[in-house]
Design a protein around this motif. Structure first.
Motif, PDB file in Angstrom:
ATOM      1  N   PHE A  70      -7.374   1.751  -5.672  1.00 33.82           N
ATOM      2  CA  PHE A  70      -6.919   3.039  -5.160  1.00 33.82           C
ATOM      3  C   PHE A  70      -8.085   3.880  -4.673  1.00 33.82           C
ATOM      4  O   PHE A  70      -9.241   3.641  -5.010  1.00 33.82           O
ATOM      5  CB  PHE A  70      -6.117   3.808  -6.210  1.00 33.82           C
ATOM      6  N   ARG A  85       0.867  -1.184   0.000  1.00 28.96           N
ATOM      7  CA  ARG A  85       0.000   0.000   0.000  1.00 28.96           C
ATOM      8  C   ARG A  85       0.902   1.231   0.000  1.00 28.96           C
ATOM      9  O   ARG A  85       1.833   1.323   0.793  1.00 28.96           O
ATOM     10  CB  ARG A  85      -0.894   0.009   1.223  1.00 28.96           C
ATOM     11  N   TYR A  86       0.605   2.157  -0.898  1.00 22.61           N
ATOM     12  CA  TYR A  86       1.307   3.434  -0.975  1.00 22.61           C
ATOM     13  C   TYR A  86       0.353   4.528  -0.502  1.00 22.61           C
ATOM     14  O   TYR A  86      -0.805   4.556  -0.935  1.00 22.61           O
ATOM     15  CB  TYR A  86       1.744   3.733  -2.412  1.00 22.61           C
ATOM     16  N   GLU A  87       0.827   5.415   0.354  1.00 23.74           N
ATOM     17  CA  GLU A  87       0.022   6.527   0.875  1.00 23.74           C
ATOM     18  C   GLU A  87       0.532   7.842   0.284  1.00 23.74           C
ATOM     19  O   GLU A  87       1.751   8.034   0.141  1.00 23.74           O
ATOM     20  CB  GLU A  87       0.129   6.590   2.395  1.00 23.74           C
ATOM     21  N   ASN A 111      -3.200   0.518  -3.614  1.00 25.13           N
ATOM     22  CA  ASN A 111      -2.838  -0.850  -3.239  1.00 25.13           C
ATOM     23  C   ASN A 111      -2.437  -1.595  -4.502  1.00 25.13           C
ATOM     24  O   ASN A 111      -3.162  -1.553  -5.505  1.00 25.13           O
ATOM     25  CB  ASN A 111      -4.017  -1.575  -2.592  1.00 25.13           C
ATOM     26  N   THR A 156      -1.451  11.099  -5.893  1.00 26.90           N
ATOM     27  CA  THR A 156      -1.922   9.736  -6.198  1.00 26.90           C
ATOM     28  C   THR A 156      -2.030   9.556  -7.707  1.00 26.90           C
ATOM     29  O   THR A 156      -1.549   8.556  -8.257  1.00 26.90           O
ATOM     30  CB  THR A 156      -3.296   9.476  -5.533  1.00 26.90           C
ATOM     31  N   THR A 173      -6.164   9.060  -1.638  1.00 28.82           N
ATOM     32  CA  THR A 173      -4.768   9.266  -1.215  1.00 28.82           C
ATOM     33  C   THR A 173      -4.030   7.950  -0.947  1.00 28.82           C
ATOM     34  O   THR A 173      -3.098   7.905  -0.145  1.00 28.82           O
ATOM     35  CB  THR A 173      -4.695  10.147   0.048  1.00 28.82           C
ATOM     36  N   TYR A 174      -4.424   6.875  -1.615  1.00 23.96           N
ATOM     37  CA  TYR A 174      -3.696   5.611  -1.462  1.00 23.96           C
ATOM     38  C   TYR A 174      -3.804   4.776  -2.733  1.00 23.96           C
ATOM     39  O   TYR A 174      -4.720   4.947  -3.531  1.00 23.96           O
ATOM     40  CB  TYR A 174      -4.213   4.802  -0.261  1.00 23.96           C
TER      41      TYR A 174
END
Length: 83
Positions: free
Chosen positions: A47, A16-18, A53, A25, A50-51
């Motif tokens: 997604f 997961r990217y924040e 996956n 994003t 603001t994230y």
């Protein structure tokens, strides 16, 4: 690679990217899309505002498929897009 989770069932890598904003994003997703097109490798993506996956599965669809060094290298290259 330390933030990727390796799963055994089903075999995959997940991360997961924040992000701080929707624009950040979108920028990441655009870079990821270009990279995927260039490599012809398409991870599963979900997604929100603001994230993002990402799930990477082995390229082989065989029932005994395992993650390879190429899969891990692809994950590292995705990490580089995040920086």
């Amino acid at each position: 690679m330390d933030q990727w989770q390796e799963r055994k069932r089903p075999v995959c890598l997940e991360r997961r990217y924040e992000f701080e904003s929707y624009d950040a994003t979108r920028d990441f997703l655009d870079r990821l899309g270009e990279f995927s097109e260039a490599t012809q490798r398409f991870p599963d993506i979900s997604f929100g505002k603001t994230y993002v996956n990402i799930t990477l599965r082995p390229e082989s669809d065989a029932t005994d498929a395992a993650l390879t060094d190429a899969d891990r290298s692809f994950a590292v290259e995705i990490d580089a897009l995040f920086r």
